[in-house]
Write an enzyme that holds these catalytic residues in place. Sequence first.
Site, mmCIF file in Angstrom:
data_model
loop_
_atom_site.group_PDB
_atom_site.id
_atom_site.type_symbol
_atom_site.label_atom_id
_atom_site.label_comp_id
_atom_site.label_asym_id
_atom_site.label_seq_id
_atom_site.Cartn_x
_atom_site.Cartn_y
_atom_site.Cartn_z
ATOM 1 C CD GLU A 143 -2.546 1.395 2.701
ATOM 2 O OE1 GLU A 143 -3.259 1.961 2.849
ATOM 3 O OE2 GLU A 143 -2.446 0.549 3.546
ATOM 4 C CD GLU A 240 -7.236 2.408 6.592
ATOM 5 O OE1 GLU A 240 -6.485 1.872 7.308
ATOM 6 O OE2 GLU A 240 -6.745 2.845 5.301
#
EC number: 5.3.1.22
Length: 257
Positions: A143, A240
């Site tokens: 990520e 998120e």
Amino acid sequence: MPRFAANLSMLFTELPFMERFGAAAAAGFKGVEYLFPYAFAKEDLAAGLARHGLVQVLHNLPAGNWEAGERGIACHPERVAEFRDGVARAIDYATALGCTQLNCLAGIAPAGVSAEVLRETFVANLRFAAAQLEEAGIRLLIEPINTYDIPGFYLNRTAQAAEILDAVGSANLFIQYDIYHAQRMEGELAATIARHLPRIAHIQLADNPGRHEPDSGEIHYPWLLRHIDGLGYEGWIGCEYKPATTTAEGLGWLQAY
């Protein structure tokens, strides 16, 4: 439309962690993700998932001392043994939870280490982890994270992640594309997602500024989510974000989907 997963490290934080599974299910989520499962018995987590009919979508490999500010160790040359031990622990948890993908946080680049050594360490660790996870039937993700929120984070752009995938050379390594981080580092969201979609296994969202709910800031999420759906993305989208008030009060955006 895409399937949304509640990130229990960010949502329903007014509740004790194990109660967040029920809150996510009651809010309409079918899947959950969170940073780390390791503070809890895997049997208890699995029971929470089963009790509320939830899918464990994602969690991270162990990432060093999080409370002390570490944000991953995969690029740290002096901690390769610790990283490999963490891979085994993550596989153990993911298997028990039915979780089919794990994210590897690259970490903040340690001072005094050359760019060449950082890259070599990261690539070698990913080759090891991708192979171990493939044997267990689990995908490995990396990520890119913005360097405003985490100064010095080693992996911070989509093109860099794609180049790392090329260097590792594993069919079991993918990109986790976080829309919030990407907006802060590079923008050009729609074209970037389209370009790299075959290598994107998971997407996360939050708006900017503030990392709050979709439609609270500068990203036009109604259009962007339709675009992602139109591209044929079939994975999960992890929510998120930091609720501006409470999670429940900020879920109005989700009703449209």
